[in-house]
Design an enzyme around this catalytic site. Structure first.
Site: not given
Length: 151
Positions: A40, A45-47, A50
């Site tokens: 998401k 974690g995704c940030t 990225a």
């Protein structure tokens, strides 16, 4: 569902990117690809994942590597995420989860959380690495190490 495995040829696909443009896999064939599925936009974690790709992006592009992030978030969500964190690579909106199903990306946490899987594809379109781990940081050293093997 088995999904895409090491040694498979990557199937052709298309999806809308963060700018609402239609992205076609055929437009990047002939390059080494890092395709990563993440749960998401704008989560810790995704940030982190990225921003890792953002911070290494120049090294990847200098090597001729294309980075593509995919989640089931909308085009608008991807646009905001890319703008907020100045992400220079393609984010694809997999709103119907068709790409997730095509690749065979599993869900985790009792099927509630979309999985985090990174694929490395060589210049011939052959999948050379599939790395599945919900911990974003585990992907970083694996990606750099594997990409350099194919150049």
């Amino acid at each position: 569902m088995k999904g895409i495995q090491e040694g498979n040829l990557l199937p052709q696909f298309e999806a809308k990117d963060q700018n609402g443009e239609l992205f076609k896999l055929s437009s990047v064939l002939g390059k080494v690809l890092v395709i990563y599925f993440y749960p998401k936009d704008d989560t810790p974690g995704c940030t982190k994942q990225a921003c890792f790709f953002r911070d290494q992006y120049e090294e990847f592009t200098d090597l001729g590597v294309e980075v593509i992030g995919i989640s089931s978030d909308s085009v608008a969500s991807h646009k905001k995420f890319a703008d907020t964190y100045k992400l220079p690579f393609t984010l694809l909106a997999d709103e119907g989860k068709k790409l997730r199903k095509l690749f065979g990306v599993p869900t985790n946490l009792l099927g509630l959380l979309p999985g985090r899987v990174t694929y490395i594809i060589d210049k011939q379109g052959m999948v050379q690495m599939v790395f599945d781990s919900m911990k974003a940081e585990n992907h970083f050293p694996k990606v750099i190490e594997q990409v350099k093997r194919f150049l």
